[in-house]
Motif scaffolding. Sequence first.
Motif, PDB file in Angstrom:
ATOM      1  N   MET A  21      -2.690  -8.748 -36.951  1.00 16.72           N
ATOM      2  CA  MET A  21      -3.361  -9.336 -35.797  1.00 16.72           C
ATOM      3  C   MET A  21      -4.504 -10.243 -36.228  1.00 16.72           C
ATOM      4  N   LYS A  22      -5.026 -10.974 -35.261  1.00 19.58           N
ATOM      5  CA  LYS A  22      -6.236 -11.770 -35.475  1.00 19.58           C
ATOM      6  C   LYS A  22      -7.407 -10.935 -34.999  1.00 19.58           C
ATOM      7  N   GLY A  23      -8.273 -10.555 -35.946  1.00 25.79           N
ATOM      8  CA  GLY A  23      -9.389  -9.678 -35.645  1.00 25.79           C
ATOM      9  C   GLY A  23      -9.031  -8.236 -35.961  1.00 25.79           C
ATOM     10  N   THR A  24      -9.768  -7.327 -35.331  1.00 25.46           N
ATOM     11  CA  THR A  24      -9.560  -5.900 -35.537  1.00 25.46           C
ATOM     12  C   THR A  24      -9.298  -5.245 -34.179  1.00 25.46           C
ATOM     13  N   PRO A  25      -8.765  -4.025 -34.174  1.00 24.89           N
ATOM     14  CA  PRO A  25      -8.542  -3.354 -32.891  1.00 24.89           C
ATOM     15  C   PRO A  25      -9.824  -3.230 -32.055  1.00 24.89           C
ATOM     16  N   ASP A  26     -10.966  -3.040 -32.718  1.00 23.92           N
ATOM     17  CA  ASP A  26     -12.230  -2.940 -31.994  1.00 23.92           C
ATOM     18  C   ASP A  26     -12.776  -4.295 -31.569  1.00 23.92           C
ATOM     19  N   PHE A  27     -12.347  -5.356 -32.247  1.00 26.99           N
ATOM     20  CA  PHE A  27     -12.836  -6.699 -31.932  1.00 26.99           C
ATOM     21  C   PHE A  27     -11.718  -7.724 -32.150  1.00 26.99           C
ATOM     22  N   PRO A  28     -10.715  -7.723 -31.262  1.00 26.33           N
ATOM     23  CA  PRO A  28      -9.643  -8.723 -31.382  1.00 26.33           C
ATOM     24  C   PRO A  28     -10.235 -10.125 -31.233  1.00 26.33           C
ATOM     25  N   GLN A  29      -9.731 -11.056 -32.032  1.00 29.72           N
ATOM     26  CA  GLN A  29     -10.242 -12.415 -31.984  1.00 29.72           C
ATOM     27  C   GLN A  29      -9.209 -13.384 -31.416  1.00 29.72           C
ATOM     28  N   CYS A  30      -8.298 -12.844 -30.630  1.00 31.18           N
ATOM     29  CA  CYS A  30      -7.283 -13.651 -29.964  1.00 31.18           C
ATOM     30  C   CYS A  30      -6.772 -12.820 -28.793  1.00 31.18           C
ATOM     31  N   GLY A  31      -6.541 -13.461 -27.674  1.00 25.74           N
ATOM     32  CA  GLY A  31      -6.098 -12.754 -26.478  1.00 25.74           C
ATOM     33  C   GLY A  31      -4.776 -12.045 -26.663  1.00 25.74           C
ATOM     34  N   PHE A  32      -3.866 -12.656 -27.411  1.00 24.34           N
ATOM     35  CA  PHE A  32      -2.553 -12.048 -27.623  1.00 24.34           C
ATOM     36  C   PHE A  32      -2.675 -10.776 -28.467  1.00 24.34           C
ATOM     37  N   SER A  33      -3.501 -10.833 -29.521  1.00 24.29           N
ATOM     38  CA  SER A  33      -3.738  -9.636 -30.334  1.00 24.29           C
ATOM     39  C   SER A  33      -4.376  -8.550 -29.472  1.00 24.29           C
ATOM     40  N   GLY A  34      -5.314  -8.951 -28.623  1.00 18.42           N
ATOM     41  CA  GLY A  34      -5.977  -8.006 -27.732  1.00 18.42           C
ATOM     42  C   GLY A  34      -5.009  -7.325 -26.784  1.00 18.42           C
ATOM     43  N   GLN A  35      -4.030  -8.076 -26.283  1.00 22.75           N
ATOM     44  CA  GLN A  35      -3.032  -7.497 -25.371  1.00 22.75           C
ATOM     45  C   GLN A  35      -2.234  -6.401 -26.066  1.00 22.75           C
ATOM     46  N   VAL A  36      -1.792  -6.657 -27.287  1.00 26.56           N
ATOM     47  CA  VAL A  36      -0.987  -5.672 -28.013  1.00 26.56           C
ATOM     48  C   VAL A  36      -1.834  -4.435 -28.315  1.00 26.56           C
ATOM     49  N   PRO A  72       0.078 -12.015 -32.968  1.00 26.47           N
ATOM     50  CA  PRO A  72       0.279 -10.788 -33.716  1.00 26.47           C
ATOM     51  C   PRO A  72       1.746 -10.477 -33.970  1.00 26.47           C
ATOM     52  N   GLN A  73       1.939  -9.531 -34.893  1.00 28.97           N
ATOM     53  CA  GLN A  73       3.277  -9.020 -35.190  1.00 28.97           C
ATOM     54  C   GLN A  73       3.198  -7.502 -35.268  1.00 28.97           C
ATOM     55  N   LEU A  74       4.051  -6.851 -34.477  1.00 28.27           N
ATOM     56  CA  LEU A  74       4.070  -5.397 -34.406  1.00 28.27           C
ATOM     57  C   LEU A  74       5.276  -4.843 -35.153  1.00 28.27           C
ATOM     58  N   TYR A  75       5.036  -3.824 -35.970  1.00 28.06           N
ATOM     59  CA  TYR A  75       6.088  -3.133 -36.715  1.00 28.06           C
ATOM     60  C   TYR A  75       6.064  -1.651 -36.355  1.00 28.06           C
ATOM     61  N   VAL A  76       7.251  -1.074 -36.161  1.00 31.97           N
ATOM     62  CA  VAL A  76       7.393   0.354 -35.899  1.00 31.97           C
ATOM     63  C   VAL A  76       8.389   0.910 -36.908  1.00 31.97           C
ATOM     64  N   LYS A  77       7.926   1.866 -37.703  1.00 26.82           N
ATOM     65  CA  LYS A  77       8.775   2.500 -38.727  1.00 26.82           C
ATOM     66  C   LYS A  77       9.481   1.455 -39.600  1.00 26.82           C
ATOM     67  N   GLY A  78       8.737   0.424 -39.996  1.00 27.13           N
ATOM     68  CA  GLY A  78       9.281  -0.597 -40.880  1.00 27.13           C
ATOM     69  C   GLY A  78      10.073  -1.686 -40.198  1.00 27.13           C
TER      70      GLY A  78
END
Length: 111
Positions: A21-36, A72-78
């Motif tokens: 993601m762009k940023g961190t879970p506590d401080f997302p630096q992009c709206g799309f990352s924040g949504q995920v 962002p890009q989300l991965y689940v179990k690889g």
Amino acid sequence: MTDINAFIDEKVKNNDVFLFMKGTPDFPQCGFSGQVVQILNYLGLEFDSANVLESAELRDGIKAYSNWPTIPQLYVKGEFIGGADITREMFQSGELQTHLQQAGIEVKQSA
């Protein structure tokens, strides 16, 4: 395999849920990352993440690794799930929750 590919591969394969993601879970630096992040938090998931803004090598490397052009890009179990739009659509339809449960990942049930 390059060092960045080895890093990405290790993160994807050794974490049940991983978010590039762009940023961190506590401080997302992009709206799309924040949504995920909001979706993952709503589902009560434990997840790890990497901030692609800290490294151009990582930012470019993850796009090449997944053959997917956006963050962002989300991965689940690889497995690559998708970006913000796909994750949001899967969440809204219930498909994401089903996928997670089938992968053996506990999901907090909504009221």
